[in-house]
Every structure is written in structure tokens, then in C-alpha cells.
Motif scaffolding. Structure first.
Motif, PDB file in Angstrom:
ATOM      1  N   ASP A 195       4.866 -15.714  30.207  1.00 50.04           N
ATOM      2  CA  ASP A 195       3.865 -15.320  31.212  1.00 50.04           C
ATOM      3  C   ASP A 195       3.373 -13.896  30.969  1.00 50.04           C
ATOM      4  OD1 ASP A 195       3.994 -17.767  32.489  1.00 50.04           O
ATOM      5  OD2 ASP A 195       5.480 -17.114  33.968  1.00 50.04           O
ATOM      6  N   LYS A 196       4.288 -13.021  30.594  1.00 52.71           N
ATOM      7  CA  LYS A 196       3.915 -11.625  30.322  1.00 52.71           C
ATOM      8  C   LYS A 196       3.005 -11.546  29.093  1.00 52.71           C
ATOM      9  CE  LYS A 196       5.856  -6.991  29.669  1.00 52.71           C
ATOM     10  NZ  LYS A 196       7.111  -6.197  29.562  1.00 52.71           N
ATOM     11  N   ALA A 197       3.308 -12.352  28.084  1.00 57.23           N
ATOM     12  CA  ALA A 197       2.457 -12.377  26.888  1.00 57.23           C
ATOM     13  C   ALA A 197       1.060 -12.871  27.238  1.00 57.23           C
ATOM     14  CB  ALA A 197       3.089 -13.268  25.822  1.00 57.23           C
ATOM     15  N   ILE A 198       0.976 -13.856  28.122  1.00 53.49           N
ATOM     16  CA  ILE A 198      -0.327 -14.370  28.557  1.00 53.49           C
ATOM     17  C   ILE A 198      -1.117 -13.267  29.256  1.00 53.49           C
ATOM     18  CG2 ILE A 198      -1.473 -15.992  30.121  1.00 53.49           C
ATOM     19  CD1 ILE A 198       0.826 -17.946  29.567  1.00 53.49           C
ATOM     20  N   GLU A 199      -0.441 -12.531  30.128  1.00 54.22           N
ATOM     21  CA  GLU A 199      -1.098 -11.433  30.857  1.00 54.22           C
ATOM     22  C   GLU A 199      -1.624 -10.371  29.894  1.00 54.22           C
ATOM     23  OE1 GLU A 199       1.644  -9.844  33.666  1.00 54.22           O
ATOM     24  OE2 GLU A 199       1.903 -11.745  34.744  1.00 54.22           O
ATOM     25  N   ASN A 200      -0.893 -10.155  28.813  1.00 53.76           N
ATOM     26  CA  ASN A 200      -1.265  -9.118  27.845  1.00 53.76           C
ATOM     27  C   ASN A 200      -2.150  -9.642  26.718  1.00 53.76           C
ATOM     28  OD1 ASN A 200       0.308  -7.265  29.264  1.00 53.76           O
ATOM     29  ND2 ASN A 200       2.133  -7.676  28.030  1.00 53.76           N
ATOM     30  N   SER A 201      -2.611 -10.889  26.828  1.00 53.90           N
ATOM     31  CA  SER A 201      -3.426 -11.521  25.781  1.00 53.90           C
ATOM     32  C   SER A 201      -2.744 -11.445  24.421  1.00 53.90           C
ATOM     33  CB  SER A 201      -4.814 -10.853  25.718  1.00 53.90           C
ATOM     34  OG  SER A 201      -5.510 -11.045  26.919  1.00 53.90           O
ATOM     35  N   ASP A 202      -1.439 -11.671  24.434  1.00 54.60           N
ATOM     36  CA  ASP A 202      -0.630 -11.572  23.218  1.00 54.60           C
ATOM     37  C   ASP A 202       0.035 -12.924  22.933  1.00 54.60           C
ATOM     38  OD1 ASP A 202       0.572 -10.291  21.035  1.00 54.60           O
ATOM     39  OD2 ASP A 202       0.986  -8.486  22.207  1.00 54.60           O
TER      40      ASP A 202
END
Length: 384
Positions: free
Chosen positions: A201-208
Motif C-alpha cells: 500500500d505504501k509503494a502504491i501511495e509513492n507510485s513505486d
């Protein structure tokens, strides 16, 4: 020996494969093949392509009345998205407003393929190298599994790490590992599963994007598969198969990577004899079931280390191959994390190698001959 050739582009008409050498008389379970194809499309962090494609195998030759007949088997998986790409991907497309891809993604084959094959459009390289190709590879591996299942060999895939989150895996609990296929990341550790999803989820938020560790455990393989001859070593062949899967950048047999930092007394699997089963066994399995390039009868454990997917929404510093000007890499529809899918693909890749090793040792033009040879060998082992 078996061999196969596969073909097809990510957004082309279909993905195809021809397998040669599968013994006659093998019962083909289409539902099992489609089950593995479905697993490949599963996993938390997958992209929008999985909502379009509903992969289903079509068998065009080599099977009659549900069983192999000894001739080459032709497999096909239709790309549903092709209807949206015909003007771009049809073999003789003639449209004139074609927008070329000229900004390569770091970590992908875009630039290396552009240089190697002298193409003007990076799409000519990224279409074939796309992980979409792994769908047909999973179908091939599924047929290999069906053959090996007749010899008592079973395959289990799971995820032991996503990013920095590592799972606590009990390798002796096959039921726990098998049941992990029922959760969103194929992770046998429920506490780690929760943290893995948060990390994605954090990667999604960071476009990573994120990578991880995909594992395959093989149970039931007899001792004596492979060789200590360099080009026949079983672990070498499994490593080649694993490394051939897209985005896999390292492989470990058992605790191979961790073992490099330990004393020998902390690594080697000590031996005892089981008088009940009449087998030589190991107290531990740190070497992952292979010693000197030969299977030792313990479970074979393969760990595949997957890098983060090169495609990110925010892009990475790159250049335009036409102008040579500094730019940002283009975004192609992609996953945020596909380690769960990679575990299914690695499972297929190593199933192909295990079956080849079995056929090298036991031969057999038909399943009855193959199975008889395997059973005779198992009886022989009990005399040693």
C-alpha cells in the motif's frame, strides 16, 4: 527429454507453445492447468491487466480423449486485450499515426533490446520480454507437474518476503505452505502477510514498486536425480530455470545465501538411517535437498529473489533514444508487486527441469513404462 518452444507478444493475438517429448498416456487435467493460470494472475499489488485477461488453456494437438498420444502438444492462451491493440500489434498493421516508444525504462530490457535488435520502436522489445509471456510458461509447467505427480512428486509455491518484510516459514509444515495459496500473497505467515500488504500500500501511495522472495518446495523427489557432472548438476539447472524468469536477479537452493556466512558445522545436513522407511535421511535441510548436484531425497527448496518491477508511475531518469535528451521513462500498465505471481512462474520453470531430469534417468515413451521404472528404482534404493 522434453523441449518446448513458446511464442507470442504481450498484446498480440495469443500466447502459444509446442511441447515435445511428454510420454504417451498422461491424463491431462485442464482444470489443474487453469487453476495454476488463475494463481499466476492472483496476488495483492497486481495491475489492471489481470482484470482484462481471464487466462484459459486451449489444447490444439497431442491430446486425444483426455490423454497424451506421444506427439507434440500445442497450447494456446488467447489475449483478450488484443482487440484493443489490433491497430498496433497486428502482424501487418498499416496505421500511420503510430506513436513510437523512445524513452527506455531503467531496469527493463527496453534499451538493451533496442541496441541488440536495431529496432526503431522500443515496443518491439518490451512486448516479447513482458512478463505476460509467463502465462504460457505456467501452462507448460502444469503439464510437467501432471507427469511428475504420477511419480509421487508434488510442487508448492509461496512467498517468504516482500520488500523488507520477511515471513517465518516452517518448512516441515507442508499443509501450512500448501494452504498459503488461499491468501492474497501466498504467504504462510499471517502476521507477515498483514505487514506485506501495508508495505505494498505504501509503494502504491509513492507510485513505486516492490520485489521480494518467491519460493518453491518440491516434495517426493527421489535421491539420485541430477549428476555431479558440471552441466548435469540439478541445482545448476534449477538455478538457470529460476533466473530465466522475468525480474529474478538471484537464486538460492535451500539456505544457500545465508550459509555463505556460517561455519560448516552450522550448515551441513547430518545423516541418519530410517529403519522404518529404509531411507537415508537428514536431520536438517539447510542445503535444500541437493548435494553435489544430486538430489538427496529431502525436500528441494528454491528461493528466487525478485527485483522491484522497473515500471513505476512516477518514472525514472532516462533519455530519449531519438533525441538523446534527458527524459523520464514512460509508464506501461504494470503491477506494483508481482512476487506472488513469480512464485507460480518459478514453480512452472523448475517443474520443467525436474521432469527432464526424471526422464533422463528413467526414460519411458509411455506413462506406464515411466512409472514402472521409477517404482523399480525406489525399491532398489531400499536395498542400499
Amino acid at each position: 527429454m522434453i523441449s518446448y518452444l513458446d511464442a507470442g507478444e504481450s498484446h498480440g493475438n495469443s500466447l502459444c507453445a509446442i511441447i515435445d517429448g511428454i510420454p504417451a498416456g498422461l491424463e491431462i487435467d485442464e482444470s489443474f492447468i487453469n487453476h495454476l493460470l488463475c494463481l499466476r494472475q492472483s496476488g495483492y499489488g497486481r495491475g489492471g491487466r489481470q482484470k482484462i485477461e481471464k487466462d484459459k488453456i486451449e489444447i490444439l494437438s497431442g491430446v486425444r480423449f483426455g490423454k497424451t498420444i506421444g506427439s507434440p502438444i500445442t497450447l494456446k492462451i488467447k489475449n483478450n486485450d488484443y482487440e484493443n491493440w489490433q491497430d498496433i500489434m497486428a502482424p501487418f498493421a498499416t496505421y500511420t499515426n503510430r506513436k513510437q516508444i523512445t524513452k527506455p525504462r531503467p531496469g527493463h530490457v527496453d534499451l538493451a533490446g533496442y541496441l541488440k535488435y536495431n529496432r526503431n520502436d522500443l515496443r518491439d522489445c518490451l512486448e516479447r520480454s513482458s512478463a505476460r509471456q509467463t502465462a504460457i510458461r505456467v501452462a507448460v509447467g502444469a503439464i510437467c507437474e501432471l507427469c511428475l505427480k504420477e511419480a509421487g512428486v508434488e510442487f508448492y509455491n509461496f512467498v517468504s518476503a516482500i520488500g523488507k518484510v520477511k515471513a517465518n516459514v516452517n518448512y516441515a509444515n507442508l499443509d501450512e505452505i500448501k494452504n498459503s495459496a488461499n491468501n492474497e500473497l501466498f504467504c504462510p505467515d499471517k502476521n507477515a502477510l498483514y505487514e506485506m500488504k501495508k508495505t505494498i500500500d505504501k509503494a502504491i501511495e509513492n507510485s513505486d514498486s516492490l520485489g521480494g522472495v518467491a519460493e518453491v518446495l518440491i516434495s517426493g523427489a527421489v535421491a539420485g536425480i541430477g549428476s555431479y557432472k558440471w552441466d548435469k548438476k540439478l541445482d545448476a539447472r534449477l538455478a538457470l530455470a529460476t533466473m530465466s524468469v522475468q525480474a529474478i536477479k538471484a537464486v538460492s537452493i535451500g539456505d544457500g545465501i545465508e550459509n555463505a556466512f556460517k561455519y560448516s558445522s552450522e550448515v551441513q545436513d547430518e545423516i541418519y538411517y530410517d529403519f522404518n522407511s529404509k531411507e537415508y535421511r537428514r536431520y536438517t535441510n539447510r542445503l535444500g535437498g541437493i548435494e553435489g548436484g544430486i538430489s538427496n531425497g529431502e525436500n528441494i527448496v528454491i528461493k528466487a529473489f525478485m527485483k522491484p518491477i522497473p515500471t513505476t508511475r512516477k518514472g525514472l531518469r532516462s533519455i530519449d533514444v531519438k533525441t538523446k535528451e534527458t527524459s523520464v521513462s514512460v509508464y506501461e500498465r504494470s503491477d506494483v508487486c508481482a512476487t506472488s505471481a513469480a512464485s507460480v512462474v518459478v514453480r512452472a520453470a523448475v517443474a520443467y527441469e525436474i521432469l527432464n531430469a526424471y526422464l533422463e534417468k528413467f526414460g519411458g515413451d509411455c506413462m506406464s513404462e515411466f512409472k514402472r521404472n521409477v517404482e523399480n528404482y525406489k525399491e532398489y534404493l531400499k536395498t542400499k
